[in-house]
Each structure stands twice: as C-alpha cells, then as structure tokens.
Design a protein around this motif. Structure first.
Motif, short mmCIF file in Angstrom:
data_model
loop_
_atom_site.label_atom_id
_atom_site.label_comp_id
_atom_site.label_asym_id
_atom_site.label_seq_id
_atom_site.Cartn_x
_atom_site.Cartn_y
_atom_site.Cartn_z
N GLN A 10 7.40 -27.24 8.55
CA GLN A 10 7.78 -29.08 7.98
C GLN A 10 6.66 -28.51 6.58
O GLN A 10 7.24 -29.62 6.03
CB GLN A 10 7.14 -29.96 9.08
CG GLN A 10 6.58 -31.35 8.43
CD GLN A 10 6.72 -32.15 9.59
OE1 GLN A 10 5.19 -31.73 11.17
NE2 GLN A 10 6.86 -33.20 10.12
N ARG A 11 5.53 -28.25 6.29
CA ARG A 11 4.82 -28.09 5.60
C ARG A 11 5.81 -28.00 3.59
O ARG A 11 6.14 -27.98 3.39
CB ARG A 11 3.09 -27.46 5.65
CG ARG A 11 2.54 -27.07 5.23
CD ARG A 11 1.29 -26.57 4.80
NE ARG A 11 0.20 -26.86 3.42
CZ ARG A 11 0.98 -25.32 2.91
NH1 ARG A 11 1.29 -25.00 3.06
NH2 ARG A 11 -0.04 -25.29 1.66
N ARG A 12 5.94 -26.45 4.58
CA ARG A 12 7.15 -26.25 3.24
C ARG A 12 8.28 -27.33 3.02
O ARG A 12 8.43 -26.81 1.72
CB ARG A 12 7.75 -24.78 4.07
CG ARG A 12 6.30 -23.80 4.03
CD ARG A 12 7.02 -22.00 4.46
NE ARG A 12 5.81 -20.90 4.61
CZ ARG A 12 6.17 -19.90 5.03
NH1 ARG A 12 7.61 -19.76 5.46
NH2 ARG A 12 5.13 -18.91 4.76
N ALA A 13 8.71 -27.76 4.08
CA ALA A 13 10.23 -29.01 3.95
C ALA A 13 8.49 -29.59 2.63
O ALA A 13 9.62 -30.13 1.64
CB ALA A 13 10.41 -29.26 4.67
N GLU A 14 7.77 -30.41 3.21
CA GLU A 14 7.19 -31.39 2.23
C GLU A 14 7.07 -30.07 1.02
O GLU A 14 7.11 -31.79 -0.36
CB GLU A 14 6.28 -31.74 2.90
CG GLU A 14 6.44 -32.51 4.24
CD GLU A 14 4.75 -32.92 5.37
OE1 GLU A 14 3.93 -32.61 4.33
OE2 GLU A 14 5.14 -33.10 6.13
N ILE A 15 6.71 -29.24 0.30
CA ILE A 15 5.93 -29.52 -0.66
C ILE A 15 7.86 -28.39 -1.40
O ILE A 15 7.71 -29.02 -2.54
CB ILE A 15 5.61 -27.33 -0.17
CG1 ILE A 15 3.68 -27.89 0.36
CG2 ILE A 15 5.49 -26.38 -1.96
CD1 ILE A 15 3.76 -26.24 0.67
N LYS A 16 8.51 -28.25 -1.23
CA LYS A 16 9.86 -28.25 -1.40
C LYS A 16 10.40 -29.72 -2.25
O LYS A 16 10.88 -30.03 -3.10
CB LYS A 16 11.10 -27.66 -0.64
CG LYS A 16 10.97 -26.56 -0.81
CD LYS A 16 12.59 -26.23 -0.63
CE LYS A 16 12.53 -24.77 -0.20
NZ LYS A 16 12.82 -23.49 -1.59
N ALA A 34 2.22 -28.61 -6.16
CA ALA A 34 3.44 -29.20 -5.21
C ALA A 34 1.90 -29.06 -3.22
O ALA A 34 2.67 -29.61 -2.97
CB ALA A 34 4.85 -28.34 -5.47
N GLU A 35 2.38 -27.45 -3.79
CA GLU A 35 1.11 -27.46 -2.63
C GLU A 35 0.13 -27.70 -2.52
O GLU A 35 -0.33 -28.41 -1.52
CB GLU A 35 0.87 -25.70 -2.38
CG GLU A 35 1.68 -25.01 -2.23
CD GLU A 35 1.37 -23.33 -1.86
OE1 GLU A 35 0.14 -23.19 -1.12
OE2 GLU A 35 1.84 -23.03 -2.09
N SER A 36 -0.91 -28.52 -3.45
CA SER A 36 -1.60 -29.32 -3.53
C SER A 36 -1.63 -30.61 -3.53
O SER A 36 -2.58 -31.66 -3.13
CB SER A 36 -2.67 -29.11 -5.46
OG SER A 36 -1.51 -30.00 -5.86
#
Length: 134
Positions: free
Chosen positions: A35-41, A96-98
């Motif tokens: 889910q976190r990776r999807a939000e980063i995208k 994007a990660e921050s």
C-alpha cells in the motif's frame, strides 16, 4: 460450496500458534508495504512538480541576490553557517517517499535518549525515565 481451511491450506493446520501469528504479522507487513509503494507512485507526479517549482524559486532567489535586490535578512536566511549564500542547501525538493509517512510498527515504543554529559554514552532521557516509573 464453501471451502474450508483443511481443503485450501492443510499445511497451516500443522503449524504452531506462534508460527501462524508470525506468518500473519509478515503478511500484514507485506500488505502495508504494498500500500505504501502504491501511495509513493501516486505522489511521484506531485514530487516532480514540487522539484521543478523549488528549482525555479532557487534560481529566482539567486538572481535577486546577484543583482543586490534580496534584503539582508533574507540573504542571511539562505546562507550557511559560514556565511556562504546557498539557497539550494536550504530549499530542497521533496521526494515521493518523503511525502508518504512510513507506518510505525504496532506496539513499538519510541526510545527517547540523550548523551550523558560525563560519560558521553547514550542514556534514557529524563522524560523516558518518568514514563517508565508510571
């Protein structure tokens, strides 16, 4: 017809409760990371736009400084400790990660520590010691 666990995954019935709990925790962590990776995208475009805007602002601040139009207090705000004017060091584009906070592990307590002035070693902070007494 409803499927039961002994038909779908009979190997799970041979595991101990601790193994099943660990497996469930690993699956939950994997789902959270996906889910976190999807939000980063999703935030990548926003971060790219922010990067472009920060570059423009830094270029404009440098131009104002080079032409002597930047007030002294603002110049000091964009200068390093040694007095070097460096607005690019002060203003930075977010990644994007921050923009996506990392989820804290459930039950994990934040450790508050400080350096002991006499020994230089890390010790619990006074607030942490008070919280432990309660």
């Amino acid at each position: 017809m409803a499927a039961t666990i002994d038909k779908l995954r009979p190997d799970l019935l041979t595991k101990s409760p601790a193994e099943l709990e660990r497996l469930a925790a690993e699956i939950a962590m994997a789902q959270a990371e996906l889910q976190r990776r999807a939000e980063i995208k999703e935030k990548e475009e926003l971060a790219r736009e922010a990067g472009d805007r920060v570059e423009r602002v830094v270029a404009d601040i440098k131009w104002l400084h080079d032409n002597g139009l930047l007030p002294e207090r603002v110049t000091q705000g964009f200068s390093r400790g040694d007095g070097t004017f460096a607005p690019g060091m002060i203003l930075r584009a977010p990644s994007a990660e921050s923009l996506v906070p990392r989820a804290a592990v459930a039950g994990e307590k934040r450790r508050r520590r400080r350096r002991d002035p006499k020994t230089g070693e890390w010790v619990e902070s006074k607030a942490s010691q008070r919280a432990a007494k309660k």
